[in-house]
Every structure is written in C-alpha cells, then in structure tokens.
Scaffold this motif. Structure first.
Motif: not given
Length: 184
Positions: A50-72
């Motif tokens: 369960r990661p925190y946002k902590r001021g980061r851009k989440v989707f399209g940033g920390l978690v790139p669009y169109g790429e595999y994500w381990r969902t957590g």
C-alpha cells in the motif's frame, strides 16, 4: 570451532537481514495490506503493498500509463479464490493468482497470472496470464492518499475496487450461489 563461528556468523547474517526487512516495513513507506471477502459460499483473499502518494503524480508519473504495474508496492499483489468465479465477465478456476494491471487514463487492463511469489518490479511471464479484462476508470472528487484495494458487496457478488489519488476502478466478481444461501 571454525564451524561454530561460521554457523553463528551465518545465523547473525540471517537474523540481521530479517531485522532490516522488518524495520523497513515498519517505516510505513508501503505497508502490506489485506482485503478479504467472505460469505458461506466463497472466500476471496487479497494481499498487496500500500504505497502512499506523498505529493507525487501517481498515474502517468510514478505509475506510467501503458506499462505493467504490480498493483501496489514491494511484493506482487496476489489474490486467492476458494471456488471458481467469474472475474470481470470471464471464468477463473479456484486458486491463487498474481494480479497485475496496465493502467491507462480512461481504462485499466486487469490481469490474473499463475506466476506467484514475485518481488519488486519484475514483469511477469506473460505466457502464464490466465485472463485479462478491461475496466473503465472513474475519477471521483475525493483524493485517496494511500493505495487501497477493497471489496464492495453487491446483489450479484462483489466488486474488487482499486482506489488511489483521484482514480477508481472496479472489477465485478460473481459465482454460482449455493442452494443454502438462496433459501435464506
């Protein structure tokens, strides 16, 4: 004597590694989370980071669009069904699966894979994908700081709900109800 020192040294190394792992997890950067749905008909267990946002851009940033994500975070997310289910409209056999996603701005691909016990951002063996469903992305007004997966029961079964930042997705899960539960 050398054997005793070797064994003692090895034991301290293992204990130190375990202690460091526990310390890292206790920091709360991405603690483990669990979600369970249980009725007399079925149990569904899910384990995830369960990661925190902590001021980061989440989707399209920390978690790139169109790429595999381990969902957590950390270890791969895993889900276990106590019986056969219909997941997002597709049949799935009883068992434990790795759950990963491929986020896009308007839709997510949710994938179940039979490769288990993966650590870190290692892409799965795609040949072991069991199913892939696509679900729409909703953009609620309320912001969620910490990534959350939960079950929302409904009249057909339950919804597997993913929430983070201002993003929400849902996957319907159904199964054949037992005679006992339909009599009540």
């Amino acid at each position: 004597m050398k054997k005793v020192l070797f064994v003692l040294g090895f034991a301290l190394l293992v204990y130190g590694g375990y202690t460091a792992y526990e310390f890292y997890n206790s920091l709360g950067l991405s603690p483990r989370g669990q979600a369970t749905y249980q009725t007399q008909d079925i149990t569904i267990d899910l384990d995830y980071g369960r990661p925190y946002k902590r001021g980061r851009k989440v989707f399209g940033g920390l978690v790139p669009y169109g790429e595999y994500w381990r969902t957590g975070a950390n270890e791969a997310t895993e889900i276990e069904f106590s019986r056969d289910v219909v997941f997002g409209g597709k049949p799935v056999k009883k068992g434990r699966y790795r759950l990963y996603t491929i986020p896009e701005s308007a839709r997510w691909a949710i994938v179940l894979n039979s490769e288990l016990a993966q650590w870190g951002k290692f892409e799965p063996n795609y040949d072991l994908d069991v199913l892939r469903v696509e679900v729409p992305v909703l953009n609620p007004k309320n912001e969620v700081e910490q990534f959350t997966i939960e079950f929302q029961p409904d009249s057909a079964g339950t919804q597997l709900v993913f929430r983070w930042n201002r993003t929400l997705t849902k996957v319907p899960i159904t199964w054949e109800k037992s005679v006992a539960s339909s009599i009540q």
